[in-house]
Scaffold this active site. Structure first.
Site, PDB file in Angstrom:
ATOM      1  N   CYS A  36       0.872  -1.186   0.000  1.00  0.00           N
ATOM      2  CA  CYS A  36       0.000   0.000   0.000  1.00  0.00           C
ATOM      3  C   CYS A  36       0.902   1.227   0.000  1.00  0.00           C
ATOM      4  O   CYS A  36       1.633   1.447   0.982  1.00  0.00           O
ATOM      5  CB  CYS A  36      -0.908   0.000   1.224  1.00  0.00           C
ATOM      6  SG  CYS A  36      -1.958   1.470   1.348  1.00  0.00           S
ATOM      7  N   HIS A  89      -2.275  -4.658 -10.591  1.00  0.00           N
ATOM      8  CA  HIS A  89      -2.984  -3.505 -11.159  1.00  0.00           C
ATOM      9  C   HIS A  89      -3.296  -3.738 -12.638  1.00  0.00           C
ATOM     10  O   HIS A  89      -2.459  -4.311 -13.356  1.00  0.00           O
ATOM     11  CB  HIS A  89      -2.141  -2.237 -11.007  1.00  0.00           C
ATOM     12  CG  HIS A  89      -1.991  -1.801  -9.586  1.00  0.00           C
ATOM     13  ND1 HIS A  89      -2.886  -0.953  -8.970  1.00  0.00           N
ATOM     14  CD2 HIS A  89      -1.084  -2.158  -8.631  1.00  0.00           C
ATOM     15  CE1 HIS A  89      -2.513  -0.778  -7.706  1.00  0.00           C
ATOM     16  NE2 HIS A  89      -1.435  -1.497  -7.478  1.00  0.00           N
ATOM     17  N   GLU A 100     -10.276   0.070  -6.123  1.00  0.00           N
ATOM     18  CA  GLU A 100      -9.303  -0.773  -5.434  1.00  0.00           C
ATOM     19  C   GLU A 100      -9.847  -2.162  -5.082  1.00  0.00           C
ATOM     20  O   GLU A 100     -10.991  -2.303  -4.627  1.00  0.00           O
ATOM     21  CB  GLU A 100      -8.819  -0.112  -4.139  1.00  0.00           C
ATOM     22  CG  GLU A 100      -7.856   1.019  -4.337  1.00  0.00           C
ATOM     23  CD  GLU A 100      -7.074   1.324  -3.075  1.00  0.00           C
ATOM     24  OE1 GLU A 100      -6.836   0.394  -2.272  1.00  0.00           O
ATOM     25  OE2 GLU A 100      -6.698   2.499  -2.889  1.00  0.00           O
ATOM     26  N   CYS A 155      -4.795   6.122  -4.737  1.00  0.00           N
ATOM     27  CA  CYS A 155      -4.211   4.793  -4.590  1.00  0.00           C
ATOM     28  C   CYS A 155      -2.738   4.923  -4.948  1.00  0.00           C
ATOM     29  O   CYS A 155      -2.406   5.169  -6.116  1.00  0.00           O
ATOM     30  CB  CYS A 155      -4.905   3.787  -5.514  1.00  0.00           C
ATOM     31  SG  CYS A 155      -4.191   2.139  -5.469  1.00  0.00           S
ATOM     32  N   GLY A 201      -1.462   2.203  -7.232  1.00  0.00           N
ATOM     33  CA  GLY A 201      -2.166   2.395  -8.506  1.00  0.00           C
ATOM     34  C   GLY A 201      -1.588   3.555  -9.285  1.00  0.00           C
ATOM     35  O   GLY A 201      -1.509   3.522 -10.519  1.00  0.00           O
TER      36      GLY A 201
HETATM   37  N1  LIG Z   1      -6.371  -2.216  -2.411  1.00  0.00           N
HETATM   38  C1  LIG Z   1      -4.956  -2.559  -2.614  1.00  0.00           C
HETATM   39  C2  LIG Z   1      -4.134  -2.290  -1.324  1.00  0.00           C
HETATM   40  C3  LIG Z   1      -4.003  -0.805  -1.000  1.00  0.00           C
HETATM   41  C4  LIG Z   1      -3.422  -0.034  -2.131  1.00  0.00           C
HETATM   42  C5  LIG Z   1      -3.596   1.478  -2.071  1.00  0.00           C
HETATM   43  N2  LIG Z   1      -4.422   1.996  -1.016  1.00  0.00           N
HETATM   44  C6  LIG Z   1      -2.251   2.172  -2.133  1.00  0.00           C
HETATM   45  O1  LIG Z   1      -2.121   3.312  -1.646  1.00  0.00           O
HETATM   46  O2  LIG Z   1      -1.328   1.590  -2.760  1.00  0.00           O
HETATM   47  C7  LIG Z   1      -4.850  -4.044  -2.987  1.00  0.00           C
HETATM   48  O3  LIG Z   1      -5.749  -4.805  -2.629  1.00  0.00           O
HETATM   49  O4  LIG Z   1      -3.847  -4.408  -3.627  1.00  0.00           O
END
Ligand SMILES: N[C@H](CCC[C@H](N)C(=O)O)C(=O)O
Length: 287
Positions: free
Chosen positions: A75, A172, A221, A230, A233
């Protein structure tokens, strides 16, 4: 049990941050989900956990749980909040730290202006390692990238979208759209997240080009739904844009919750993510 936490956000991607060094915690997925619930718990996109490192040379271990209760690999916005948290709590006096995650080691650095820059490591670009099942698909080559056709079942209709696939430790799928404000994020985001060609599901990015060093981005997400920003992302979208020959590093990224900056020197090189990390309040919950 009583659990102390700090509520934080990075460009509107919000977190419950927990010091699991001074507190012993062992929560079930249902309890993580309750913590993230905006009505029955504290409410956040992710829960971030600070632990002692298990690897030599690391300062901390960093674990991440989505609001659906599932533990994930990485994250990026959370890494900035993590760095600010351990500094503000006096868990370290370092401004640059080495942090062990499920996806490998990352290195956040506190900047003098209050922002945090994170060495997020190098992206993983081989589809099978994202993981993405490309078997039987005819990819479309563009620059150094390959765009993969995903067939989405929209009721009786079918729609094919072309995505780049990138892992920042977490998966992603990034597509180009003309205008993020009118992109069907709520409609197609869940269909991409749960598409059978992503065995671990996927985060779905929708990228609009403003110029070769500036994009707008929305992300649906995995395990959460659309967030205001994100971090991983953002890294994945810029990596895809550079590989497609559409972007030049560094790139400014406008998310709905704030602005992030990405620098990447190319394949095999780390992606650097810079942005804010804000403490909103301290709390305690009986869970
Ligand atoms: N939902 C993402 C995790 C958090 C990613 C995001 N909040 C960031 O800042 O990178 C996943 O399941 O891979």
């Amino acid at each position: 049990m009583k659990l102390k936490f700090t509520k934080m956000h990075g460009a509107g991607n919000d977190f419950v941050v927990i010091d699991a060094i001074s507190q012993q915690i062992d929560l079930t997925p249902a309890q993580w989900k309750q913590l993230g619930d905006r009505r029955f718990g504290v409410g956040a996109d992710q829960m971030l956990v600070v632990e002692k490192p298990t690897q030599p040379g690391c300062d901390f271990r960093y674990r991440i749980f989505n609001s659906d209760g599932g533990e994930v690999e990485q994250c990026g916005n959370g890494a900035r909040a993590f760095a600010k948290f351990v500094s503000q709590k006096g868990l370290t006096d370092k401004r640059s730290i080495s942090v062990e995650t499920m996806a490998g080691i990352i290195a956040p650095r506190l900047e003098d202006n209050g922002n945090v820059t994170v060495d997020m490591g190098a992206p993983v670009l081989e589809p099978a390692r994202v993981p993405f099942d490309a078997d039987g698909l005819d990819g479309v080559a563009e620059g150094r990238d390959t765009l993969w056709p995903l067939v989405l079942e929209l009721g009786g209709d079918k729609e094919t979208v072309l995505v780049s696939v990138v892992s920042m430790g977490n998966p992603h799928a990034v597509q180009l759209v003309g205008d993020v404000d009118t992109a069907p994020v709520e409609l197609t985001g869940p269909l991409i997240e749960h598409h059978p060609r992503f065995p671990r599901r996927v985060n779905a990015g929708f990228m609009q080009l403003l110029n070769r060093q500036h994009i707008r981005l929305r992300v649906f997400e995995r395990g959460v739904g659309e967030t205001l920003a994100c971090g991983t992302g953002t890294c994945a979208a810029v990596v895809a844009g550079i590989r497609r020959g559409l972007l030049d590093s560094p790139v400014t990224v406008d998310a709905r919750g704030g602005q992030l900056a990405i620098a990447w020197a190319g394949e095999g090189q780390p992606v650097y993510l810079t942005g804010p990390a804000v403490t909103v309040y301290e709390g305690e919950i009986e869970i």
